[in-house]
Design an enzyme around this catalytic site. Structure first.
Site, PDB file in Angstrom:
ATOM      1  N   THR A 143       0.848  -1.195   0.000  1.00 10.08           N
ATOM      2  CA  THR A 143       0.000   0.000   0.000  1.00 10.08           C
ATOM      3  C   THR A 143       0.880   1.240   0.000  1.00 10.08           C
ATOM      4  OG1 THR A 143      -1.800  -1.105   1.137  1.00 10.08           O
ATOM      5  CG2 THR A 143      -1.586   1.241   1.577  1.00 10.08           C
ATOM      6  N   VAL A 145     -13.117  -4.634   1.985  1.00  9.81           N
ATOM      7  CA  VAL A 145     -12.485  -3.328   2.156  1.00  9.81           C
ATOM      8  C   VAL A 145     -11.665  -3.388   3.436  1.00  9.81           C
ATOM      9  CG1 VAL A 145     -12.853  -0.857   2.510  1.00  9.81           C
ATOM     10  CG2 VAL A 145     -14.357  -2.121   0.961  1.00  9.81           C
ATOM     11  N   GLY A 146     -10.411  -2.973   3.350  1.00  8.24           N
ATOM     12  CA  GLY A 146      -9.544  -3.006   4.530  1.00  8.24           C
ATOM     13  C   GLY A 146      -9.523  -1.662   5.239  1.00  8.24           C
ATOM     14  N   ASP A 147      -8.435  -1.441   5.969  1.00  5.03           N
ATOM     15  CA  ASP A 147      -8.302  -0.210   6.753  1.00  5.03           C
ATOM     16  C   ASP A 147      -8.068   1.032   5.896  1.00  5.03           C
ATOM     17  OD1 ASP A 147      -5.684  -1.490   6.107  1.00  5.03           O
ATOM     18  OD2 ASP A 147      -4.898   0.359   6.964  1.00  5.03           O
ATOM     19  N   THR A 206      -0.124   1.239   6.889  1.00  2.73           N
ATOM     20  CA  THR A 206      -0.019   0.106   5.979  1.00  2.73           C
ATOM     21  C   THR A 206       0.132  -1.169   6.802  1.00  2.73           C
ATOM     22  OG1 THR A 206       1.401  -0.980   4.340  1.00  2.73           O
ATOM     23  CG2 THR A 206       2.471   0.606   5.774  1.00  2.73           C
ATOM     24  N   GLY A 207      -0.250  -2.282   6.219  1.00  2.00           N
ATOM     25  CA  GLY A 207      -0.119  -3.548   6.934  1.00  2.00           C
ATOM     26  C   GLY A 207      -1.404  -4.346   6.873  1.00  2.00           C
ATOM     27  N   GLY A 211      -4.791  -5.088   7.217  1.00  2.00           N
ATOM     28  CA  GLY A 211      -5.933  -4.196   7.398  1.00  2.00           C
ATOM     29  C   GLY A 211      -6.889  -4.607   8.502  1.00  2.00           C
TER      30      GLY A 211
HETATM   31  N1  ASP Z   1      -3.635  -2.223   4.701  1.00  4.04           N
HETATM   32  C1  ASP Z   1      -3.882  -2.712   3.385  1.00  4.04           C
HETATM   33  C2  ASP Z   1      -5.158  -3.526   3.395  1.00  4.04           C
HETATM   34  O1  ASP Z   1      -5.351  -4.295   4.321  1.00  4.04           O
HETATM   35  C3  ASP Z   1      -2.764  -3.536   2.854  1.00  4.04           C
HETATM   36  C4  ASP Z   1      -1.409  -2.887   2.957  1.00  4.04           C
HETATM   37  O2  ASP Z   1      -1.198  -1.968   3.721  1.00  4.04           O
HETATM   38  O3  ASP Z   1      -0.508  -3.271   2.222  1.00  4.04           O
HETATM   39  O4  ASP Z   1      -5.916  -3.429   2.471  1.00  4.04           O
END
Ligand code: ASP
Length: 302
Positions: free
Chosen positions: A167, A196-198, A218-219, A221
Site C-alpha cells: 500500500t 475493504v480493509g483499513d 499500511t499492513g 488491514g
Molecule cells: N492495509 C492494506 C489492506 O489491508 C494492505 C497494505 O497496507 O498493504 O488493504
C-alpha cells in the site's frame, strides 16, 4: 512554515530484489510532492502528486500493480484527509480508476459525502472528469502470475507470504501550515471480492488533524481496523506537550506496539506531527519509506 513531506510504499517482507525499485519509487514520489511544496503550493496537491507516482509504479500495491482479488480482478481503495476541516474524501472497491487518489480528492472537494464505493464511486468519477481505464490495464504480469500460483494451489499461504502488501501513502505540510494525509491500496492478495480493509477508512488507514498530526498506515488491514491505528497515533501526538523528533517517533512506535499487542497484527505507519516533523515505525521485516530531511535532502529506505 517550513514545508514537509513523508511517503511510504507499504510494510511487508519486501524481497531484496525489490529494494531498489521501492526506494526509487519513494524517491520519485518525494520529487513530485516536493516540486509542489518547495514552490509554495498546497499540501493537497503535493499528496496527490506523490501518491499518483506511487500508484503508477507497478512495484507497489496501488493503482497499476494492485494485488488481484479472488476473482482475479483489481479492486482499489483510497482516501485523502484535510487536517484543518477534518473532512475526508474516500473511495472503495473501484475497478476502473487509474489513480484512485484523484477520485478520493474529487470526493473530498466536490461530494456532499465523505466516502463512495463501487459503481456509485465510478459514476461520480465519470461525472467529474476523473480518468477511467480498462480494468485490465491495472493488472501487471507479476500480479497475474502470483494470482495464478495462488489459485492453482488452493491459495496456499506460502504464495501470499512476501506478497501481501505494498500500500502507498503520503503526508504533507505546506508553507501555510496546511496538513494533508492520504493512502491508496489494491488491498490484500486474493481478498474476497468486496473486501475493504483499513486503508480508505477514516481513522484506520489515514487520519489528519492539524492540531495533532497526519498519519498514513499500511499492513494487515483487519488488525489495523481493530485498533483504529491512524487515529490512535494522532491521539498520541495530540498528547505530546512538545512536538519534536523524539515525540513523533515515540507516538509512531507506540501505535505499532498497540497494533502488535492488541490487534495481534503487523504493519507500519508514517506521520508528520503538528509542526511538520516526520516519523515512522513498523513491525514487519521492511517498510518502504521516504521523507525530506530538514536540510532539504531526500531520505529513502526499506
Ligand atoms: N492495509 C492494506 C489492506 O489491508 C494492505 C497494505 O497496507 O498493504 O488493504
Amino acid at each position: 512554515m517550513k514545508p514537509s513531506l513523508i511517503v511510504h510504499g507499504g510494510a511487508w517482507d519486501i524481497p531484496e530484489e525489490a529494494f531498489e525499485a521501492c526506494k526509487e519509487g519513494c524517491g520519485r514520489a518525494l520529487e513530485a510532492g516536493w516540486c509542489v511544496l518547495s514552490r509554495g503550493g498546497p499540501a493537497l496537491d503535493a499528496v496527490e502528486a506523490a501518491i499518483v507516482e506511487l500508484e503508477d509504479a507497478p512495484v507497489f500495491d496501488a493503482g497499476t500493480g494492485s494485488h488481484l482479488n479472488l476473482d482475479g480482478r483489481v479492486e482499489c481503495d483510497a482516501i485523502v484527509m484535510d487536517g484543518a476541516s477534518l473532512r475526508a474524501g474516500a473511495v472503495a472497491c473501484v475497478h476502473r480508476i487509474r489513480n484512485p487518489i484523484r477520485l478520493a480528492r474529487a470526493v473530498l472537494e466536490r461530494a456532499p459525502h465523505m466516502m463512495l464505493v463501487g459503481e456509485g464511486a465510478e459514476r461520480f468519477a465519470a461525472e467529474h472528469g476523473i480518468a477511467q481505464c480498462d480494468p485490465k490495464e491495472l493488472i501487471t504480469e507479476a500480479e497475474l502470475a502470483a494470482w495464478l500460483r495462488c489459485r492453482n494451489d488452493k491459495h496456499a499461504a506460502k504464495y501470499h507470504r512476501g506478497h501481501e502488501q505494498g500500500t502507498v501513502g503520503a503526508v504533507a505540510m505546506d508553507r501555510e501550515g496546511r496538513l494533508i494525509a492520504g493512502t491508496s491500496t489494491g488491498g490484500t492478495c486474493c481478498k474476497l471480492p468486496g473486501r475493504v480493509g483499513d486503508s480508505p477508512l477514516i481513522g484506520c488507514g489515514c487520519y489528519a488533524d492539524a492540531e495533532a498530526g497526519g498519519v498514513s498506515c499500511t499492513g494487515w488491514g483487519e488488525a489495523i481496523m481493530k485498533i483504529v491505528m491512524a487515529k490512535a497515533a494522532a491521539d498520541l501526538l495530540r498528547g505530546c506537550a512538545i512536538a519534536d523528533e523524539a515525540s513523533g517517533m515515540r507516538a509512531a512506535r507506540e501505535a505499532v506496539k498497540v497494533l502488535a499487542e492488541r490487534g495481534r497484527g503487523t504493519g507500519g505507519l508514517i506521520l508528520l506531527d503538528r509542526e511538520g516533523g516526520p516519523a515512522f515505525a513498523f513491525n514487519t521485516p521492511h517498510m518502504a519509506y521516504g521523507y525530506v530531511a530538514g536540510d532539504g535532502t531526500f531520505v529513502t529506505g526499506v
